[in-house]
Design a protein around this motif. Sequence first.
Motif, PDB file in Angstrom:
ATOM      1  N   GLU B 246      81.820  -3.703  17.585  1.00 53.73           N
ATOM      2  CA  GLU B 246      81.164  -3.792  16.285  1.00 53.73           C
ATOM      3  C   GLU B 246      81.689  -2.679  15.391  1.00 53.73           C
ATOM      4  O   GLU B 246      82.155  -1.653  15.873  1.00 53.73           O
ATOM      5  CB  GLU B 246      79.645  -3.714  16.419  1.00 53.73           C
ATOM      6  CG  GLU B 246      79.144  -2.495  17.118  1.00 53.73           C
ATOM      7  CD  GLU B 246      78.116  -2.872  18.181  1.00 53.73           C
ATOM      8  OE1 GLU B 246      77.029  -2.324  18.123  1.00 53.73           O
ATOM      9  OE2 GLU B 246      78.417  -3.703  19.036  1.00 53.73           O
ATOM     10  N   LEU B 381      81.797 -16.083  23.588  1.00 56.15           N
ATOM     11  CA  LEU B 381      80.420 -15.627  23.406  1.00 56.15           C
ATOM     12  C   LEU B 381      80.002 -14.698  24.547  1.00 56.15           C
ATOM     13  O   LEU B 381      79.402 -13.648  24.313  1.00 56.15           O
ATOM     14  CB  LEU B 381      79.478 -16.833  23.324  1.00 56.15           C
ATOM     15  CG  LEU B 381      78.008 -16.503  23.074  1.00 56.15           C
ATOM     16  CD1 LEU B 381      77.838 -15.823  21.725  1.00 56.15           C
ATOM     17  CD2 LEU B 381      77.156 -17.769  23.132  1.00 56.15           C
ATOM     18  N   GLU B 384      81.743 -11.360  24.153  1.00 55.74           N
ATOM     19  CA  GLU B 384      81.185 -10.633  23.013  1.00 55.74           C
ATOM     20  C   GLU B 384      79.847  -9.990  23.387  1.00 55.74           C
ATOM     21  O   GLU B 384      79.599  -8.823  23.111  1.00 55.74           O
ATOM     22  CB  GLU B 384      81.008 -11.588  21.823  1.00 55.74           C
ATOM     23  CG  GLU B 384      80.598 -10.875  20.547  1.00 55.74           C
ATOM     24  CD  GLU B 384      80.308 -11.819  19.394  1.00 55.74           C
ATOM     25  OE1 GLU B 384      80.282 -13.052  19.614  1.00 55.74           O
ATOM     26  OE2 GLU B 384      80.104 -11.329  18.277  1.00 55.74           O
ATOM     27  N   ARG B 385      78.997 -10.793  24.059  1.00 57.22           N
ATOM     28  CA  ARG B 385      77.677 -10.274  24.427  1.00 57.22           C
ATOM     29  C   ARG B 385      77.790  -9.128  25.431  1.00 57.22           C
ATOM     30  O   ARG B 385      77.014  -8.170  25.365  1.00 57.22           O
ATOM     31  CB  ARG B 385      76.810 -11.399  25.000  1.00 57.22           C
ATOM     32  CG  ARG B 385      76.243 -12.309  23.909  1.00 57.22           C
ATOM     33  CD  ARG B 385      75.885 -13.699  24.425  1.00 57.22           C
ATOM     34  NE  ARG B 385      74.971 -13.675  25.536  1.00 57.22           N
ATOM     35  CZ  ARG B 385      73.636 -13.745  25.423  1.00 57.22           C
ATOM     36  NH1 ARG B 385      73.089 -13.845  24.235  1.00 57.22           N
ATOM     37  NH2 ARG B 385      72.872 -13.724  26.482  1.00 57.22           N
ATOM     38  N   ARG B 388      79.317  -5.898  23.706  1.00 60.54           N
ATOM     39  CA  ARG B 388      78.344  -5.261  22.805  1.00 60.54           C
ATOM     40  C   ARG B 388      77.142  -4.748  23.573  1.00 60.54           C
ATOM     41  O   ARG B 388      76.203  -4.243  22.973  1.00 60.54           O
ATOM     42  CB  ARG B 388      77.892  -6.253  21.746  1.00 60.54           C
ATOM     43  CG  ARG B 388      79.014  -6.705  20.814  1.00 60.54           C
ATOM     44  CD  ARG B 388      78.550  -7.885  20.004  1.00 60.54           C
ATOM     45  NE  ARG B 388      77.534  -7.482  19.068  1.00 60.54           N
ATOM     46  CZ  ARG B 388      77.760  -7.316  17.771  1.00 60.54           C
ATOM     47  NH1 ARG B 388      78.920  -7.577  17.274  1.00 60.54           N
ATOM     48  NH2 ARG B 388      76.797  -6.927  16.981  1.00 60.54           N
ATOM     49  N   THR B 390      74.778  -6.406  24.889  1.00 56.70           N
ATOM     50  CA  THR B 390      73.542  -7.163  24.702  1.00 56.70           C
ATOM     51  C   THR B 390      72.992  -7.572  26.066  1.00 56.70           C
ATOM     52  O   THR B 390      71.788  -7.566  26.287  1.00 56.70           O
ATOM     53  CB  THR B 390      73.818  -8.415  23.844  1.00 56.70           C
ATOM     54  OG1 THR B 390      74.501  -8.018  22.657  1.00 56.70           O
ATOM     55  CG2 THR B 390      72.534  -9.133  23.480  1.00 56.70           C
TER      56      THR B 390
END
Lengths: 282, 410
Positions: B246, B381, B384-385, B388, B390
């Motif tokens: 990010e 996806l 990315e998760r 980051r 998440t």
Amino acid sequence: MRRLSGYLFATPYLILFSAFLVAPLLYGLAVSLFRWDLLTTRPPTFVAAGNYAEAVADPYFRKALAVTLEFVALATPTTVALALLLAALLESLRRQTLYRAAFFVPTMLTISVAGILWRWFFNTDFGLLNSGLARFGVSVPWLTDTRFAMPSIVLMTLWWTVGGPTVILLAGLQNIPRQFLEAASIDGAGGFTRFRTITLPLLRPVLLFVVAMNVIGAFQVFGQTFIVTRGGPELATRVLVQYIYETAFNNYRMGYSAAMSWLLFAVIALVTAVLLGLLRER
Amino acid sequence: MARRLPLALLIALLMCGCGRKPDSRTELRFWNGFTGPDGVTMLRLVQRFNRENPDVRVLMQRMDWATYYNKLYVAGIGHRAPEVFVLQTHAVPRFARARFIRTVDDLIGPRGGLLPSQFDPNIWQTDTIDNRQYGIPLDIWVMGMYYNRRLFRSADLIDASGRPVPPANRGRFVDAARRMTDRKAGTWGFAFTNFESNVYSVMLQFGGSLFSPDGTRCTLNSPENVAALQLCVDLIWKERVAAPPENFDSWIGFRQGRVGMVWEGIYMLADLESSSDLEYAGAPTPTLGSRPAVWSGSHNLCLRADLSPRQVQAAWRFIRFLSDNSLDWAAGGQIPARRDLRALPRFKSMTVQAEFARQVPYAVPMPRVPFAFELQSEFDLAVERALRRTVTPQQALDAATRNVDRVMKQ
């Protein structure tokens, strides 16, 4: 004879309307009942409501619907409120042309231009917005944080679309007879009271139109998110129309995407009907 | 009279059109997605072919890759597909399954002028489905490492003669990245620029794969893949030598000279060549796992299924021309699929391409599945998760595996 001529005049439009809107709509409805994967030699198979059932259970559909509702809930009230404010300010000016044009010009940009422009504005490292904020030691992750991405899109949408409703509301304001406002002034009503008790009620039909068009438009949001964020980060801005588009034209699942389109249509129709009911009464 | 003038002109124009001599040349429409500088290179090749082959006329049309396949697909349904078209490796199975592509088994061989032995087996096979050949690979867009020579020098990552030394294994790579990272100045040793190519390569290097050998089950959450993804997460958050995903535009960062190393496809070379003051160089991707492996893919030259013999003859001549001249294509920032051409001194003089091409023997494309797009979005996806933070790599890959399995069942 006179009645016939009316129909005759309407015929050319009706033909185009049926050929390019009604027929595809009904075709889409039929397609939504089939399982139809374009890139196979398998013929479409009838699955009745199977696609609709799949959508209801599909976590990505639900996520996209939630994201779309979030956009509508954020974008519509802010757009209408800002448009009303701008229209009221413009109306009080003597020379409106320049300002009216200034607010309306962004509306004339295509979404690709506006989108690319704002992608640069929003850039965390060297975007216009953050370089301005850097003076205060602030750096906002406009598009890269799941919490900020959607509000950022709304901000951009506001800039891009507020001109249209502003012009319509301004025309509505200018149609309000002066006498009412003057009479109220004589009775001792202040500016805000005049606006609340005279301007707003008389503006209601125009306001109703603006709200309805805005809600419908907001549900169909696609260009902004597609160009600025591609639906990211982590699907935080992947709206329903983008998911439908990807299902149809990346994954080639025509039946399923048609079914989702009809579900979106149903949601829009429902929300618009409720809104109109709420605003029309009294 | 004045009002009739435009009409008269129109009629005259139409009649001129009718009077033109019928064209005896075989017309070939050639579609591709080369909308960047690569398109200019390709257009020059097409023009040269047209000059050298007066009996054929190739009309090239370029479209953005994002919309290209939709247009190609719709044209195919309407029986208006171009005679010759380019497919990226991942798109071949889908179009083959829809029976849009003519197989070329009858054309290859000594008589046709192209031999499978002129290609690397792992590249050639990407166009083979059920023992039939669906196209000719034109190039190999293998992923390699671009690095900033100036940052390497200031971090003292040089040999005795003062030349930057790119790292080849995990220890050297992490060490180099650490020495170049200066968080206060916003300089990073490494940055992930493309989740699919970067992370998939590390997974392959760890011995992971996306599907079970028989292709019936998704193995995205295998221990090897989870460990590979965990390493990628650690590069960012534990070692702190890679830019967080990010708030950082990785590729722009590299172009600005704020990132020491990135892993990107050879197709980004043209972009780097246009930047004036960046001191960059290319090297093979370092091996972070136990074996060398790297993400790749090809542009493949394919023929429409229902060509007439005359069209086949002309189209094959065109495909051969492009293949034989793929060093000209390579000069624009590509690696030719033809092994025999890569052995020539002219290719060796293209430094970045030659460095990247050293990886061809262990280049691996994304698995060829009919649901390539769904797989890619699930993969992206999940990565990315995880990157980051998440969710954990295990959770991210578990969820993706469930979803891919669901798609497979459909």
